[in-house]
Design a protein around this motif. Structure first.
Motif, short mmCIF file in Angstrom:
data_model
loop_
_atom_site.label_atom_id
_atom_site.label_comp_id
_atom_site.label_asym_id
_atom_site.label_seq_id
_atom_site.Cartn_x
_atom_site.Cartn_y
_atom_site.Cartn_z
N ILE A 138 1.02 -1.24 0.10
CA ILE A 138 0.23 0.03 -0.12
C ILE A 138 0.78 1.23 -0.10
O ILE A 138 0.82 2.15 -0.63
N ALA A 139 1.86 1.49 1.11
CA ALA A 139 2.99 2.48 0.95
C ALA A 139 3.48 2.43 -0.52
O ALA A 139 3.71 3.73 -0.64
N SER A 140 3.95 1.66 -1.11
CA SER A 140 4.56 1.68 -2.24
C SER A 140 3.72 2.34 -3.38
O SER A 140 4.25 2.48 -4.51
N SER A 141 2.33 2.34 -3.16
CA SER A 141 1.45 2.54 -4.26
C SER A 141 1.03 4.14 -4.07
O SER A 141 0.49 4.84 -4.80
N MET A 142 1.51 4.88 -3.08
CA MET A 142 1.01 6.16 -2.65
C MET A 142 2.04 7.23 -3.54
O MET A 142 3.27 6.81 -3.79
N ASN A 143 1.61 8.27 -3.80
CA ASN A 143 2.19 9.33 -4.30
C ASN A 143 2.55 10.60 -3.36
O ASN A 143 2.80 11.62 -3.76
N PHE A 144 2.30 10.29 -2.02
CA PHE A 144 3.06 11.03 -0.99
C PHE A 144 3.63 10.45 0.07
O PHE A 144 3.78 9.04 0.09
N PRO A 145 4.44 11.18 0.87
CA PRO A 145 5.22 10.39 1.77
C PRO A 145 4.62 9.74 2.93
O PRO A 145 3.70 10.38 3.49
N VAL A 146 5.07 8.41 3.35
CA VAL A 146 4.58 7.90 4.56
C VAL A 146 5.73 7.82 5.36
O VAL A 146 6.60 6.87 5.43
N GLU A 147 5.45 8.48 6.59
CA GLU A 147 6.61 8.73 7.58
C GLU A 147 6.46 7.74 8.72
O GLU A 147 5.28 7.38 8.78
N HIS A 148 7.56 7.48 9.41
CA HIS A 148 7.59 6.61 10.47
C HIS A 148 8.07 7.44 11.65
O HIS A 148 9.19 7.57 11.51
N GLU A 149 7.58 7.21 12.62
CA GLU A 149 8.06 7.61 13.99
C GLU A 149 8.08 6.32 15.06
O GLU A 149 6.87 6.50 16.07
N PRO A 150 8.65 5.48 14.80
CA PRO A 150 8.59 4.39 15.69
C PRO A 150 9.15 4.48 17.08
O PRO A 150 10.34 5.08 17.27
N LEU A 151 8.64 3.81 18.09
CA LEU A 151 9.21 3.85 19.56
C LEU A 151 9.46 2.17 19.66
O LEU A 151 8.31 1.40 19.46
N VAL A 152 10.40 1.80 20.07
CA VAL A 152 10.52 0.11 20.46
C VAL A 152 10.83 0.02 21.94
O VAL A 152 11.75 0.78 22.45
N VAL A 153 10.24 -0.64 22.52
CA VAL A 153 10.26 -0.88 24.08
C VAL A 153 10.99 -2.53 24.09
O VAL A 153 10.25 -3.33 23.48
N PHE A 154 12.02 -2.66 24.76
CA PHE A 154 12.05 -4.07 25.31
C PHE A 154 11.74 -4.22 26.61
O PHE A 154 11.45 -3.68 27.56
N ARG A 155 10.87 -5.55 26.65
CA ARG A 155 10.40 -5.92 27.87
C ARG A 155 10.58 -7.41 27.81
O ARG A 155 10.07 -8.22 26.90
N ALA A 156 11.56 -7.85 28.71
CA ALA A 156 11.83 -9.21 28.75
C ALA A 156 10.75 -10.14 29.15
O ALA A 156 10.07 -9.81 30.11
N GLU A 157 10.48 -11.12 28.67
CA GLU A 157 9.28 -12.26 28.91
C GLU A 157 9.65 -12.89 30.39
O GLU A 157 10.75 -13.21 30.78
#
Length: 157
Positions: A138-157
């Motif tokens: 879907i993102a590859s089909s867009m003609n506008f930017p699809v930005e990402h602001e990820p947050l990664v959280v580490f939580r040991a099981e």
């Protein structure tokens, strides 16, 4: 190797209030989207365009499709790279610009995934968002930017 995939949906307008489109405010924007074997989606236009705010509008559905596609692509690349994802949420937003002629277009969508991982390599987990973006159909089909602001959280099981 190219693999062609086909998808089909049907759409039914349910907003005829008795006089059809006799005037701009005379008709409802309600409609139903269907696909074989799936639940219906009750749609409308955004409230600002005289739609029903309780129903999904096309703009929300586009943002949801981008968010879903990124999730699925991310889970794939995470599994392929040994990153164990245990939770994933997103708070995606989009900006649409209306033009003077009554049309418009999206200028950007920003995905804000919060990914919880059980493996300790947070930097690898973060970097995989770029690869996931490249794999998202879907993102590859867009003609506008699809930005990402990820947050990664580490939580040991």
């Amino acid at each position: 190797m190219n693999h062609e995939h086909h998808f089909a949906v049907s759409l039914e307008w349910t907003g005829n209030r008795g006089t059809g489109t006799s005037g701009y405010k005379a008709y409802g924007r309600d409609h139903v989207v269907r696909a074989a074997g799936k639940h219906e989606i009750s749609g409308s236009s955004d409230r600002v365009f005289h739609g029903d705010a309780d129903r999904w509008n096309p703009e929300e559905m586009l943002i949801a499709a981008l968010s879903q596609c990124h999730l699925l692509s991310y889970l794939h690349v995470a599994a392929s790279n040994g990153v164990i994802v245990t939770d994933y949420t997103d708070a995606a937003t989009g900006i649409m610009e209306q033009t003077a002629d009554g049309g418009g277009h999206f200028t950007s969508v920003t995905l804000r995934p919060v990914v919880t991982i059980a493996t300790s390599d947070r930097e690898l987990a973060r970097s995989l968002h770029h690869e996931a973006s490249l794999k998202c159909f879907i993102a590859s089909s867009m003609n506008f930017p699809v930005e990402h602001e990820p947050l990664v959280v580490f939580r040991a099981e």
